[in-house]
Scaffold this motif. Structure first.
Motif, PDB file in Angstrom:
ATOM      1  N   ILE A 193      99.455 -63.089  71.718  1.00  0.00           N
ATOM      2  CA  ILE A 193     100.634 -63.261  71.197  1.00  0.00           C
ATOM      3  C   ILE A 193     101.378 -64.381  72.000  1.00  0.00           C
ATOM      4  CG2 ILE A 193     102.830 -62.050  70.441  1.00  0.00           C
ATOM      5  CD1 ILE A 193     101.312 -59.384  70.030  1.00  0.00           C
ATOM      6  N   PHE A 194     101.875 -65.140  71.304  1.00  0.00           N
ATOM      7  CA  PHE A 194     102.566 -66.062  72.175  1.00  0.00           C
ATOM      8  C   PHE A 194     104.383 -66.183  71.139  1.00  0.00           C
ATOM      9  CE2 PHE A 194     100.266 -69.292  69.557  1.00  0.00           C
ATOM     10  CZ  PHE A 194     101.028 -70.212  68.915  1.00  0.00           C
ATOM     11  N   CYS A 195     105.192 -66.593  72.008  1.00  0.00           N
ATOM     12  CA  CYS A 195     106.575 -66.408  71.427  1.00  0.00           C
ATOM     13  C   CYS A 195     107.501 -67.540  72.113  1.00  0.00           C
ATOM     14  CB  CYS A 195     107.185 -65.165  71.774  1.00  0.00           C
ATOM     15  SG  CYS A 195     108.510 -64.610  71.084  1.00  0.00           S
ATOM     16  N   PHE A 196     107.718 -68.539  71.658  1.00  0.00           N
ATOM     17  CA  PHE A 196     108.505 -69.680  72.318  1.00  0.00           C
ATOM     18  C   PHE A 196     109.902 -69.639  71.609  1.00  0.00           C
ATOM     19  CE2 PHE A 196     104.431 -70.399  74.142  1.00  0.00           C
ATOM     20  CZ  PHE A 196     104.705 -71.268  74.947  1.00  0.00           C
ATOM     21  N   HIS A 197     110.916 -70.148  72.674  1.00  0.00           N
ATOM     22  CA  HIS A 197     112.287 -70.300  72.069  1.00  0.00           C
ATOM     23  C   HIS A 197     112.927 -69.162  71.226  1.00  0.00           C
ATOM     24  CE1 HIS A 197     112.559 -74.331  73.322  1.00  0.00           C
ATOM     25  NE2 HIS A 197     111.272 -74.489  73.206  1.00  0.00           N
ATOM     26  N   VAL A 198     112.484 -67.910  71.656  1.00  0.00           N
ATOM     27  CA  VAL A 198     112.884 -66.726  70.900  1.00  0.00           C
ATOM     28  C   VAL A 198     113.794 -65.843  71.819  1.00  0.00           C
ATOM     29  CG1 VAL A 198     112.563 -64.821  69.556  1.00  0.00           C
ATOM     30  CG2 VAL A 198     111.181 -67.012  69.087  1.00  0.00           C
ATOM     31  N   ILE A 199     113.201 -65.754  73.052  1.00  0.00           N
ATOM     32  CA  ILE A 199     113.825 -64.550  73.837  1.00  0.00           C
ATOM     33  C   ILE A 199     115.381 -65.058  74.434  1.00  0.00           C
ATOM     34  CG2 ILE A 199     113.364 -63.308  76.173  1.00  0.00           C
ATOM     35  CD1 ILE A 199     111.642 -62.473  73.845  1.00  0.00           C
ATOM     36  N   MET A 200     115.291 -66.389  74.310  1.00  0.00           N
ATOM     37  CA  MET A 200     116.637 -66.942  75.023  1.00  0.00           C
ATOM     38  C   MET A 200     117.888 -66.349  74.154  1.00  0.00           C
ATOM     39  SD  MET A 200     116.414 -70.818  73.708  1.00  0.00           S
ATOM     40  CE  MET A 200     114.919 -71.104  74.792  1.00  0.00           C
ATOM     41  N   HIS A 201     117.363 -65.965  72.796  1.00  0.00           N
ATOM     42  CA  HIS A 201     118.356 -65.618  71.864  1.00  0.00           C
ATOM     43  C   HIS A 201     118.594 -64.120  71.634  1.00  0.00           C
ATOM     44  CE1 HIS A 201     118.419 -69.843  70.716  1.00  0.00           C
ATOM     45  NE2 HIS A 201     117.395 -69.808  69.846  1.00  0.00           N
ATOM     46  N   GLN A 202     117.988 -63.238  72.545  1.00  0.00           N
ATOM     47  CA  GLN A 202     117.760 -61.979  72.365  1.00  0.00           C
ATOM     48  C   GLN A 202     118.755 -61.315  73.641  1.00  0.00           C
ATOM     49  OE1 GLN A 202     116.353 -61.067  69.639  1.00  0.00           O
ATOM     50  NE2 GLN A 202     115.910 -63.235  69.387  1.00  0.00           N
ATOM     51  N   THR A 203     119.360 -60.133  73.543  1.00  0.00           N
ATOM     52  CA  THR A 203     119.764 -59.272  74.202  1.00  0.00           C
ATOM     53  C   THR A 203     118.689 -58.782  75.576  1.00  0.00           C
ATOM     54  OG1 THR A 203     119.654 -57.288  73.363  1.00  0.00           O
ATOM     55  CG2 THR A 203     121.624 -58.567  72.918  1.00  0.00           C
ATOM     56  N   LYS A 204     119.018 -58.422  76.600  1.00  0.00           N
ATOM     57  CA  LYS A 204     117.915 -57.806  77.463  1.00  0.00           C
ATOM     58  C   LYS A 204     117.397 -56.569  76.790  1.00  0.00           C
ATOM     59  CE  LYS A 204     118.933 -60.291  80.984  1.00  0.00           C
ATOM     60  NZ  LYS A 204     120.007 -61.442  80.383  1.00  0.00           N
ATOM     61  N   GLU A 205     118.248 -55.666  76.049  1.00  0.00           N
ATOM     62  CA  GLU A 205     117.442 -54.423  75.106  1.00  0.00           C
ATOM     63  C   GLU A 205     116.538 -54.934  74.323  1.00  0.00           C
ATOM     64  OE1 GLU A 205     121.049 -55.277  75.675  1.00  0.00           O
ATOM     65  OE2 GLU A 205     121.030 -53.836  77.313  1.00  0.00           O
ATOM     66  N   GLU A 206     116.793 -56.178  73.650  1.00  0.00           N
ATOM     67  CA  GLU A 206     115.922 -56.631  72.580  1.00  0.00           C
ATOM     68  C   GLU A 206     114.774 -57.099  73.355  1.00  0.00           C
ATOM     69  OE1 GLU A 206     118.661 -59.265  70.839  1.00  0.00           O
ATOM     70  OE2 GLU A 206     119.122 -57.840  69.205  1.00  0.00           O
ATOM     71  N   THR A 207     114.752 -57.551  74.388  1.00  0.00           N
ATOM     72  CA  THR A 207     113.693 -58.141  75.207  1.00  0.00           C
ATOM     73  C   THR A 207     112.529 -57.004  75.552  1.00  0.00           C
ATOM     74  OG1 THR A 207     115.203 -59.961  76.152  1.00  0.00           O
ATOM     75  CG2 THR A 207     112.798 -59.605  77.197  1.00  0.00           C
ATOM     76  N   VAL A 208     113.093 -55.974  75.950  1.00  0.00           N
ATOM     77  CA  VAL A 208     112.434 -54.650  76.390  1.00  0.00           C
ATOM     78  C   VAL A 208     111.691 -54.227  74.923  1.00  0.00           C
ATOM     79  CG1 VAL A 208     112.477 -52.181  77.146  1.00  0.00           C
ATOM     80  CG2 VAL A 208     113.694 -54.066  78.211  1.00  0.00           C
ATOM     81  N   LYS A 209     112.350 -53.972  74.058  1.00  0.00           N
ATOM     82  CA  LYS A 209     111.845 -53.838  72.630  1.00  0.00           C
ATOM     83  C   LYS A 209     110.540 -54.676  72.439  1.00  0.00           C
ATOM     84  CE  LYS A 209     115.795 -51.600  70.812  1.00  0.00           C
ATOM     85  NZ  LYS A 209     116.923 -51.647  69.596  1.00  0.00           N
ATOM     86  N   PHE A 210     111.054 -55.794  72.429  1.00  0.00           N
ATOM     87  CA  PHE A 210     109.918 -56.969  72.236  1.00  0.00           C
ATOM     88  C   PHE A 210     108.741 -56.760  73.109  1.00  0.00           C
ATOM     89  CE2 PHE A 210     108.463 -60.802  74.861  1.00  0.00           C
ATOM     90  CZ  PHE A 210     107.703 -61.395  73.746  1.00  0.00           C
ATOM     91  N   LEU A 211     108.580 -56.577  74.321  1.00  0.00           N
ATOM     92  CA  LEU A 211     107.390 -56.165  75.072  1.00  0.00           C
ATOM     93  C   LEU A 211     106.820 -54.793  74.815  1.00  0.00           C
ATOM     94  CD1 LEU A 211     109.290 -56.931  78.749  1.00  0.00           C
ATOM     95  CD2 LEU A 211     107.223 -58.172  77.592  1.00  0.00           C
TER      96      LEU A 211
END
Length: 222
Positions: free
Chosen positions: A103-121
C-alpha cells in the motif's frame, strides 16, 4: 472539518493535477517521487498494490487498485486508468476485502490529525498481507515553517523520524526512509529548477534527508 476537505477536493478535481503538478515546482516533486517509486517497484513482483488516496490517478500506474474519498477526483482517475480497480473509500476504511502486498499513500497524511494517522496505520495493518509493505510520506518538522490559515488540515500534520518510529514500532519494521525536496526550489528561478533535481534526489538518500521538506518511509508489516 472532513466535509470541508471533501468539498475542497471535489471542487479542485478538474484542475488539481495541472495546478498542483503541472508547473515547474510541482513537476520537481512529481519527478522525485516517481524516481523513488520506479526504483522501489523495479524488481518487485507484487500481485496487488493499492494507491491509497489516489486522487486523480497521478501515481495509479504503479498500483492495481486505487481509492479516494473524493468522487470527482476518483472519476478522473478511472478515466485515465480504465484498467485499474477503483472504489470510493478513506484511509481509515479501505473499501476492498482483499489482502494487499503493498500500500502506498502520498500527499495524504499531511492533511490528517495525529489520531487519524494512527487509525491509518491500523487499517493498513489489517489490509496488508504478512510482511506486506506500507509506503507513505509526511512533512518533516525540521522544515515546517510558520503558520497558515489552513494549518489545522492543509499540510498541518508533521513528524520527526523518531515520532514515526514510535507510532509504528509495535506492528512494523522500518525498511527505508528517503527525503523529498531538499533544495528550496520555490526560491530559485523557474528556468533552472530542473537542473537541481538529480542532486536533490541523490542527497535525499543521505543523512541530509532529515532536512528535506518531506520524508518517505517504507514499513514492513511484522
Amino acid at each position: 472539518m472532513k466535509n470541508s476537505i471533501h468539498e475542497y477536493y471535489n471542487h479542485l478535481a478538474e484542475t488539481y493535477e495541472e495546478n498542483r503538478f503541472g508547473n515547474s515546482y510541482g513537476k520537481y516533486i512529481d519527478q522525485q517521487e516517481k524516481s523513488f517509486l520506479n526504483s522501489f517497484f523495479r524488481h518487485k513482483k507484487y500481485s496487488k498494490v493499492l494507491d491509497l488516496g489516489c486522487g486523480t490517478g497521478r501515481l495509479l500506474e504503479y498500483a492495481t487498485h486505487g481509492t479516494d474519498f473524493s468522487e470527482k477526483m476518483l472519476a478522473i482517475a478511472k478515466e485515465k486508468h480504465p484498467g485499474k480497480i477503483t472504489a470510493i473509500g478513506e484511509i481509515s476504511k479501505i473499501p476492498f476485502d482483499i489482502g494487499f502486498d503493498c500500500i502506498f499513500c502520498f500527499h495524504v497524511i499531511m492533511h490528517q490529525t495525529k489520531e487519524e494517522t494512527v487509525k491509518f496505520l491500523r487499517e493498513c495493518d489489517l489490509k496488508l498481507n504478512t510482511h506486506g509493505t506500507l509506503i507513505f510520506d509526511y512533512p518533516t518538522k525540521t522544515r515546517r515553517k510558520a503558520v497558515s490559515s489552513q494549518e489545522d488540515w492543509h499540510a498541518g500534520n508533521s513528524f520527526t523520524a523518531s515520532e514515526i518510529s514510535h507510532l509504528s514500532e509495535s506492528g512494523w519494521t522500518t525498511r527505508n526512509t528517503i527525503g523529498v525536496l531538499l533544495f528550496p526550489v520555490h526560491r530559485l528561478p523557474k528556468g533552472i529548477r530542473r537542473f537541481f533535481l538529480p542532486l536533490d534526489i541523490l542527497l535525499c538518500r543521505t543523512f541530509l534527508k532529515k532536512w528535506a521538506s518531506y520524508q518517505i518511509v517504507v514499513l514492513e508489516k511484522k
